[in-house]
Design a protein around this motif. Structure first.
Motif, mmCIF file in Angstrom:
data_model
loop_
_atom_site.group_PDB
_atom_site.id
_atom_site.type_symbol
_atom_site.label_atom_id
_atom_site.label_comp_id
_atom_site.label_asym_id
_atom_site.label_seq_id
_atom_site.Cartn_x
_atom_site.Cartn_y
_atom_site.Cartn_z
ATOM 1 N N PHE A 22 7.914 -5.492 2.105
ATOM 2 C CA PHE A 22 7.798 -6.629 1.855
ATOM 3 C C PHE A 22 8.978 -6.991 1.938
ATOM 4 C CE2 PHE A 22 4.011 -6.696 0.076
ATOM 5 C CZ PHE A 22 3.147 -7.058 0.480
ATOM 6 N N ASN A 23 9.973 -8.183 2.704
ATOM 7 C CA ASN A 23 11.561 -8.825 3.056
ATOM 8 C C ASN A 23 11.447 -9.603 2.076
ATOM 9 O OD1 ASN A 23 11.855 -6.983 5.149
ATOM 10 N ND2 ASN A 23 11.324 -8.150 6.724
ATOM 11 N N ILE A 24 12.824 -9.496 0.932
ATOM 12 C CA ILE A 24 12.957 -10.759 0.079
ATOM 13 C C ILE A 24 13.908 -11.240 0.077
ATOM 14 C CG2 ILE A 24 13.185 -11.000 -2.474
ATOM 15 C CD1 ILE A 24 9.840 -10.412 -1.726
ATOM 16 N N CYS A 25 13.902 -12.553 -0.431
ATOM 17 C CA CYS A 25 15.286 -13.844 0.030
ATOM 18 C C CYS A 25 15.463 -13.256 1.490
ATOM 19 C CB CYS A 25 16.482 -12.884 -0.722
ATOM 20 S SG CYS A 25 16.697 -14.001 -2.517
ATOM 21 N N GLY A 26 15.177 -13.521 2.112
ATOM 22 C CA GLY A 26 15.304 -13.579 3.589
ATOM 23 C C GLY A 26 15.614 -12.200 3.956
ATOM 24 N N ASN A 27 14.906 -11.384 3.846
ATOM 25 C CA ASN A 27 15.290 -9.963 4.214
ATOM 26 C C ASN A 27 16.545 -9.273 3.178
ATOM 27 O OD1 ASN A 27 14.526 -7.336 5.185
ATOM 28 N ND2 ASN A 27 15.624 -7.825 7.226
ATOM 29 N N LYS A 28 17.319 -10.263 2.661
ATOM 30 C CA LYS A 28 18.022 -9.652 1.231
ATOM 31 C C LYS A 28 18.015 -8.084 0.317
ATOM 32 C CE LYS A 28 21.946 -10.949 -1.373
ATOM 33 N NZ LYS A 28 22.487 -11.826 -2.601
ATOM 34 N N TYR A 29 16.805 -8.044 0.552
ATOM 35 C CA TYR A 29 15.806 -7.226 -0.079
ATOM 36 C C TYR A 29 14.577 -6.858 0.067
ATOM 37 C CZ TYR A 29 19.115 -9.364 -3.499
ATOM 38 O OH TYR A 29 20.623 -9.982 -4.436
ATOM 39 N N ARG A 30 14.445 -5.704 -0.473
ATOM 40 C CA ARG A 30 12.744 -5.005 -0.061
ATOM 41 C C ARG A 30 12.106 -4.721 -0.814
ATOM 42 N NH1 ARG A 30 13.494 -2.314 5.170
ATOM 43 N NH2 ARG A 30 13.747 -4.024 6.437
ATOM 44 N N LEU A 31 11.101 -4.996 -0.709
ATOM 45 C CA LEU A 31 9.957 -4.545 -1.927
ATOM 46 C C LEU A 31 8.790 -3.692 -1.265
ATOM 47 C CD1 LEU A 31 8.472 -5.077 -5.088
ATOM 48 C CD2 LEU A 31 7.511 -7.150 -3.356
ATOM 49 N N VAL A 32 8.452 -2.884 -2.193
ATOM 50 C CA VAL A 32 7.233 -1.810 -1.201
ATOM 51 C C VAL A 32 6.738 -2.058 -2.256
ATOM 52 C CG1 VAL A 32 6.701 0.110 -0.760
ATOM 53 C CG2 VAL A 32 9.358 0.120 -0.479
ATOM 54 N N VAL A 33 5.369 -2.399 -1.949
ATOM 55 C CA VAL A 33 3.564 -1.766 -3.188
ATOM 56 C C VAL A 33 3.140 -1.432 -2.360
ATOM 57 C CG1 VAL A 33 2.193 -3.656 -3.602
ATOM 58 C CG2 VAL A 33 4.552 -4.404 -3.642
ATOM 59 N N LYS A 34 2.019 -0.117 -3.504
ATOM 60 C CA LYS A 34 1.040 -0.008 -2.856
ATOM 61 C C LYS A 34 -0.144 0.085 -3.339
ATOM 62 C CE LYS A 34 -0.962 4.462 -3.099
ATOM 63 N NZ LYS A 34 -2.478 4.516 -4.144
ATOM 64 N N LEU A 35 -0.748 -0.281 -1.704
ATOM 65 C CA LEU A 35 -2.452 -0.836 -2.563
ATOM 66 C C LEU A 35 -3.815 -0.895 -2.510
ATOM 67 C CD1 LEU A 35 -1.126 -4.143 0.468
ATOM 68 C CD2 LEU A 35 -1.163 -4.460 -2.415
ATOM 69 N N ASN A 36 -4.603 -1.190 -3.004
ATOM 70 C CA ASN A 36 -5.696 -0.559 -3.449
ATOM 71 C C ASN A 36 -6.600 -1.901 -3.424
ATOM 72 O OD1 ASN A 36 -5.141 2.019 -3.917
ATOM 73 N ND2 ASN A 36 -6.197 1.687 -6.513
ATOM 74 N N TYR A 37 -6.642 -1.923 -2.007
ATOM 75 C CA TYR A 37 -7.424 -3.046 -1.320
ATOM 76 C C TYR A 37 -8.253 -3.863 -2.095
ATOM 77 C CZ TYR A 37 -3.996 -3.028 2.461
ATOM 78 O OH TYR A 37 -3.012 -2.388 3.138
ATOM 79 N N ALA A 38 -8.913 -5.234 -1.930
ATOM 80 C CA ALA A 38 -9.973 -5.374 -2.419
ATOM 81 C C ALA A 38 -11.822 -5.172 -2.293
ATOM 82 C CB ALA A 38 -10.620 -7.316 -2.675
ATOM 83 N N CYS A 39 -12.269 -5.038 -2.748
ATOM 84 C CA CYS A 39 -13.430 -4.126 -1.479
ATOM 85 C C CYS A 39 -15.060 -4.900 -2.453
ATOM 86 C CB CYS A 39 -13.550 -3.135 -1.739
ATOM 87 S SG CYS A 39 -14.990 -2.434 -1.124
ATOM 88 N N GLY A 40 -15.407 -5.992 -2.209
ATOM 89 C CA GLY A 40 -16.929 -6.303 -3.213
ATOM 90 C C GLY A 40 -16.277 -7.087 -4.274
ATOM 91 N N ASP A 41 -16.779 -7.151 -5.407
ATOM 92 C CA ASP A 41 -16.258 -7.735 -6.683
ATOM 93 C C ASP A 41 -14.615 -6.986 -6.724
ATOM 94 O OD1 ASP A 41 -18.651 -9.102 -6.738
ATOM 95 O OD2 ASP A 41 -20.101 -7.092 -7.989
#
Length: 101
Positions: free
Chosen positions: A58-77
């Motif tokens: 994700f670009n943060i502050c108009g692409n001044k910073y970067r945020l890297v996230v590892k996702l376990n996507y939602a599934c069912g409940d």
């Protein structure tokens, strides 16, 4: 999504106060989200980069910073989990492998 760990974001915005509002807004939106596929993230964050190994940049502050996230996507409940893997400047981002961090 359950976001792990907010402390990483807080530590970053303490060092870079201009990032605070953007990171707080991202955190609130992510907590309310139930992303089940990358397309849902791209629909909300058009500039986000979808990477291998369930990573999203994700670009943060108009692409001044970067945020890297590892996702376990939602599934069912299962609401899903977003693991903060990295937050930093572009220079710091250039020194990591976002697909494995």
């Amino acid at each position: 999504m359950r976001v792990i760990a907010r402390k990483t974001l807080r530590d970053f915005w303490t060092k870079y106060p201009d990032a605070a509002a953007s990171l707080k807004a991202w955190h609130a939106e992510a907590e309310d989200a139930a992303w089940s596929a990358p397309a849902q993230i791209k629909a909300k964050y058009g500039s986000a980069s979808i990477l291998k190994n369930s990573r999203v940049v994700f670009n943060i502050c108009g692409n001044k910073y970067r945020l890297v996230v590892k996702l376990n996507y939602a599934c069912g409940d299962h609401k899903g989990v977003a693991y903060i893997r990295f937050v930093g400047t572009h220079k710091q981002y250039d020194q990591i492998d976002a697909e494995t961090i």
